[in-house]
Design a protein around this motif. Structure first.
Motif, PDB file in Angstrom:
ATOM      1  N   GLY A  87       0.826  -1.215   0.000  1.00  0.00           N
ATOM      2  CA  GLY A  87       0.000   0.000   0.000  1.00  0.00           C
ATOM      3  C   GLY A  87       0.852   1.254   0.000  1.00  0.00           C
ATOM      4  O   GLY A  87       0.553   2.221  -0.708  1.00  0.00           O
ATOM      5  N   GLU A  88       1.934   1.246   0.761  1.00  0.00           N
ATOM      6  CA  GLU A  88       2.841   2.400   0.784  1.00  0.00           C
ATOM      7  C   GLU A  88       3.483   2.598  -0.582  1.00  0.00           C
ATOM      8  O   GLU A  88       3.614   3.733  -1.057  1.00  0.00           O
ATOM      9  CB  GLU A  88       3.909   2.214   1.865  1.00  0.00           C
ATOM     10  N   HIS A  89       3.889   1.494  -1.223  1.00  0.00           N
ATOM     11  CA  HIS A  89       4.475   1.573  -2.570  1.00  0.00           C
ATOM     12  C   HIS A  89       3.449   2.161  -3.555  1.00  0.00           C
ATOM     13  O   HIS A  89       3.795   2.989  -4.397  1.00  0.00           O
ATOM     14  CB  HIS A  89       4.932   0.185  -3.020  1.00  0.00           C
ATOM     15  N   GLU A  90       2.196   1.742  -3.413  1.00  0.00           N
ATOM     16  CA  GLU A  90       1.158   2.273  -4.311  1.00  0.00           C
ATOM     17  C   GLU A  90       0.878   3.748  -4.034  1.00  0.00           C
ATOM     18  O   GLU A  90       0.511   4.485  -4.956  1.00  0.00           O
ATOM     19  CB  GLU A  90      -0.110   1.435  -4.200  1.00  0.00           C
ATOM     20  N   HIS A  91       1.070   4.205  -2.809  1.00  0.00           N
ATOM     21  CA  HIS A  91       0.964   5.642  -2.539  1.00  0.00           C
ATOM     22  C   HIS A  91       2.018   6.390  -3.358  1.00  0.00           C
ATOM     23  O   HIS A  91       1.733   7.449  -3.920  1.00  0.00           O
ATOM     24  CB  HIS A  91       1.181   5.941  -1.058  1.00  0.00           C
ATOM     25  N   ASP A  92       3.230   5.838  -3.408  1.00  0.00           N
ATOM     26  CA  ASP A  92       4.295   6.464  -4.193  1.00  0.00           C
ATOM     27  C   ASP A  92       3.885   6.570  -5.662  1.00  0.00           C
ATOM     28  O   ASP A  92       4.077   7.617  -6.293  1.00  0.00           O
ATOM     29  CB  ASP A  92       5.602   5.668  -4.085  1.00  0.00           C
ATOM     30  N   GLU A  93       3.319   5.493  -6.192  1.00  0.00           N
ATOM     31  CA  GLU A  93       2.879   5.504  -7.592  1.00  0.00           C
ATOM     32  C   GLU A  93       1.786   6.551  -7.812  1.00  0.00           C
ATOM     33  O   GLU A  93       1.778   7.249  -8.830  1.00  0.00           O
ATOM     34  CB  GLU A  93       2.375   4.121  -8.004  1.00  0.00           C
ATOM     35  N   GLY A  94       0.856   6.648  -6.869  1.00  0.00           N
ATOM     36  CA  GLY A  94      -0.199   7.655  -6.970  1.00  0.00           C
ATOM     37  C   GLY A  94       0.360   9.064  -6.933  1.00  0.00           C
ATOM     38  O   GLY A  94      -0.068   9.935  -7.701  1.00  0.00           O
ATOM     39  N   ASN A  95       1.337   9.293  -6.063  1.00  0.00           N
ATOM     40  CA  ASN A  95       1.955  10.621  -5.974  1.00  0.00           C
ATOM     41  C   ASN A  95       2.690  10.981  -7.258  1.00  0.00           C
ATOM     42  O   ASN A  95       2.647  12.131  -7.709  1.00  0.00           O
ATOM     43  CB  ASN A  95       2.907  10.698  -4.776  1.00  0.00           C
ATOM     44  N   ALA A 154       1.968   9.858 -10.297  1.00  0.00           N
ATOM     45  CA  ALA A 154       0.943  10.144 -11.316  1.00  0.00           C
ATOM     46  C   ALA A 154       0.298  11.507 -11.056  1.00  0.00           C
ATOM     47  O   ALA A 154       0.008  12.256 -12.003  1.00  0.00           O
ATOM     48  CB  ALA A 154      -0.116   9.041 -11.314  1.00  0.00           C
ATOM     49  N   LEU A 155       0.084  11.838  -9.783  1.00  0.00           N
ATOM     50  CA  LEU A 155      -0.483  13.149  -9.433  1.00  0.00           C
ATOM     51  C   LEU A 155       0.455  14.264  -9.880  1.00  0.00           C
ATOM     52  O   LEU A 155       0.012  15.253 -10.482  1.00  0.00           O
ATOM     53  CB  LEU A 155      -0.737  13.235  -7.927  1.00  0.00           C
ATOM     54  N   LEU A 156       1.732  14.125  -9.599  1.00  0.00           N
ATOM     55  CA  LEU A 156       2.702  15.155  -9.990  1.00  0.00           C
ATOM     56  C   LEU A 156       2.684  15.360 -11.501  1.00  0.00           C
ATOM     57  O   LEU A 156       2.691  16.496 -11.977  1.00  0.00           O
ATOM     58  CB  LEU A 156       4.109  14.772  -9.519  1.00  0.00           C
ATOM     59  N   GLU A 157       2.631  14.263 -12.249  1.00  0.00           N
ATOM     60  CA  GLU A 157       2.605  14.396 -13.708  1.00  0.00           C
ATOM     61  C   GLU A 157       1.386  15.181 -14.172  1.00  0.00           C
ATOM     62  O   GLU A 157       1.486  16.020 -15.069  1.00  0.00           O
ATOM     63  CB  GLU A 157       2.657  13.018 -14.365  1.00  0.00           C
ATOM     64  N   LEU A 158       0.225  14.942 -13.559  1.00  0.00           N
ATOM     65  CA  LEU A 158      -0.975  15.687 -13.944  1.00  0.00           C
ATOM     66  C   LEU A 158      -0.879  17.139 -13.513  1.00  0.00           C
ATOM     67  O   LEU A 158      -1.238  18.042 -14.272  1.00  0.00           O
ATOM     68  CB  LEU A 158      -2.230  15.028 -13.349  1.00  0.00           C
ATOM     69  N   ALA A 184      -1.656  22.602   5.753  1.00  0.00           N
ATOM     70  CA  ALA A 184      -0.312  22.939   5.280  1.00  0.00           C
ATOM     71  C   ALA A 184      -0.243  23.044   3.754  1.00  0.00           C
ATOM     72  O   ALA A 184       0.825  23.290   3.210  1.00  0.00           O
ATOM     73  CB  ALA A 184       0.684  21.895   5.778  1.00  0.00           C
ATOM     74  N   GLY A 185      -1.382  22.856   3.066  1.00  0.00           N
ATOM     75  CA  GLY A 185      -1.373  22.936   1.602  1.00  0.00           C
ATOM     76  C   GLY A 185      -0.595  21.797   0.970  1.00  0.00           C
ATOM     77  O   GLY A 185       0.174  21.991   0.030  1.00  0.00           O
ATOM     78  N   CYS A 186      -0.813  20.606   1.475  1.00  0.00           N
ATOM     79  CA  CYS A 186      -0.007  19.439   1.099  1.00  0.00           C
ATOM     80  C   CYS A 186      -0.101  19.055  -0.368  1.00  0.00           C
ATOM     81  O   CYS A 186       0.773  18.374  -0.888  1.00  0.00           O
ATOM     82  CB  CYS A 186      -0.378  18.259   1.978  1.00  0.00           C
ATOM     83  N   GLY A 187      -1.138  19.483  -1.073  1.00  0.00           N
ATOM     84  CA  GLY A 187      -1.314  19.078  -2.463  1.00  0.00           C
ATOM     85  C   GLY A 187      -0.705  20.023  -3.480  1.00  0.00           C
ATOM     86  O   GLY A 187      -0.909  19.852  -4.681  1.00  0.00           O
ATOM     87  N   SER A 188       0.072  20.993  -3.005  1.00  0.00           N
ATOM     88  CA  SER A 188       0.712  21.919  -3.950  1.00  0.00           C
ATOM     89  C   SER A 188       1.712  21.155  -4.806  1.00  0.00           C
ATOM     90  O   SER A 188       2.288  20.148  -4.366  1.00  0.00           O
ATOM     91  CB  SER A 188       1.438  23.040  -3.201  1.00  0.00           C
ATOM     92  N   VAL A 189       1.929  21.642  -6.008  1.00  0.00           N
ATOM     93  CA  VAL A 189       2.866  20.959  -6.910  1.00  0.00           C
ATOM     94  C   VAL A 189       4.253  20.896  -6.272  1.00  0.00           C
ATOM     95  O   VAL A 189       4.953  19.880  -6.398  1.00  0.00           O
ATOM     96  CB  VAL A 189       2.882  21.601  -8.323  1.00  0.00           C
ATOM     97  N   GLU A 190       4.649  21.936  -5.538  1.00  0.00           N
ATOM     98  CA  GLU A 190       5.967  21.951  -4.893  1.00  0.00           C
ATOM     99  C   GLU A 190       6.068  20.846  -3.838  1.00  0.00           C
ATOM    100  O   GLU A 190       7.070  20.148  -3.747  1.00  0.00           O
ATOM    101  CB  GLU A 190       6.238  23.312  -4.232  1.00  0.00           C
ATOM    102  N   ASN A 191       5.012  20.698  -3.029  1.00  0.00           N
ATOM    103  CA  ASN A 191       5.051  19.678  -1.988  1.00  0.00           C
ATOM    104  C   ASN A 191       4.983  18.272  -2.588  1.00  0.00           C
ATOM    105  O   ASN A 191       5.697  17.376  -2.125  1.00  0.00           O
ATOM    106  CB  ASN A 191       3.903  19.883  -0.982  1.00  0.00           C
ATOM    107  N   VAL A 192       4.155  18.080  -3.597  1.00  0.00           N
ATOM    108  CA  VAL A 192       4.070  16.755  -4.231  1.00  0.00           C
ATOM    109  C   VAL A 192       5.421  16.407  -4.853  1.00  0.00           C
ATOM    110  O   VAL A 192       5.885  15.269  -4.744  1.00  0.00           O
ATOM    111  CB  VAL A 192       2.920  16.697  -5.259  1.00  0.00           C
ATOM    112  N   LYS A 251       8.352  17.372  -3.772  1.00  0.00           N
ATOM    113  CA  LYS A 251       9.239  17.001  -2.648  1.00  0.00           C
ATOM    114  C   LYS A 251       8.963  15.559  -2.201  1.00  0.00           C
ATOM    115  O   LYS A 251       9.903  14.808  -1.930  1.00  0.00           O
ATOM    116  CB  LYS A 251       8.985  17.932  -1.446  1.00  0.00           C
ATOM    117  N   ILE A 252       7.700  15.199  -2.116  1.00  0.00           N
ATOM    118  CA  ILE A 252       7.328  13.843  -1.683  1.00  0.00           C
ATOM    119  C   ILE A 252       7.844  12.817  -2.690  1.00  0.00           C
ATOM    120  O   ILE A 252       8.428  11.798  -2.319  1.00  0.00           O
ATOM    121  CB  ILE A 252       5.799  13.722  -1.527  1.00  0.00           C
ATOM    122  N   VAL A 253       7.642  13.091  -3.969  1.00  0.00           N
ATOM    123  CA  VAL A 253       8.065  12.150  -5.020  1.00  0.00           C
ATOM    124  C   VAL A 253       9.583  12.008  -5.041  1.00  0.00           C
ATOM    125  O   VAL A 253      10.118  10.910  -5.225  1.00  0.00           O
ATOM    126  CB  VAL A 253       7.518  12.601  -6.394  1.00  0.00           C
TER     127      VAL A 253
END
Length: 163
Positions: free
Chosen positions: A72-80, A82-86, A149-157, A159-161
């Motif tokens: 599930g954690e690995h799939e979170h990475d994949e989702g993040n 894909a989110l960054l790309e969009l 904290a505005g976690c969904g900003s492109v900058e934060n995503v 950083k997560i990726v």
């Protein structure tokens, strides 16, 4: 009716909200960019709260498969990813937008389906309601902290990726 504190129900509610936001992002009559902003915040806050508060606690239960939790954690990475790309697509509604949206939908839908069948069913069957409510409060608190904290900003995503 009182709001649920059950972590399983809270996670399921988020999954249904994400499905609604996917419909909005696909609709040419809707504010697709606004739906994406809401989705980005929700996806990141949801995943961060699961990884911080829920997954570590569930790994302690013998009838919940640790490998499923780690998957599930690995799939979170994949989702993040894909989110960054969009989020990086310039033009909402372009062919590139539609293509990246479908990649995101596929990654998140696959994860939610798998999580519901394995981790959440395991939690429902093996974790006492009192403990699920404790986890639900912790999940909700961390999710809210992330949202503020505005976690969904492109900058934060990004950083997560990249981490």
């Amino acid at each position: 009716m009182a709001e649920t504190q059950d972590v399983v129900e809270l996670i399921l509610q988020d999954h249904r909200r994400m499905e609604d936001l996917f419909r909005r992002m696909r609709s040419v009559e809707d504010d697709r960019a606004g739906a994406l902003r809401e989705f980005a915040d929700l996806l990141v806050a949801h995943a961060q709260a699961e990884e911080a508060e829920v997954y570590p606690a569930l790994k302690r239960y013998k009838n919940i498969d640790d490998e499923e939790v780690e998957h599930g954690e690995h799939e979170h990475d994949e989702g993040n990813e894909a989110l960054l790309e969009l989020l990086q697509v310039e033009e909402v509604g372009s062919d590139e937008w539609d293509s990246k949206l479908e990649e995101l939908v596929e990654a998140v839908t696959h994860h939610a389906d798998e999580e519901e069948r394995t981790i959440l069913n395991g939690a429902r069957e093996n974790v006492a309601m009192e403990r699920r409510e404790e986890l639900g409060r912790a999940f909700r608190q961390e999710r809210e902290r992330q949202l503020k904290a505005g976690c969904g900003s492109v900058e934060n995503v990004r950083k997560i990726v990249e981490s």
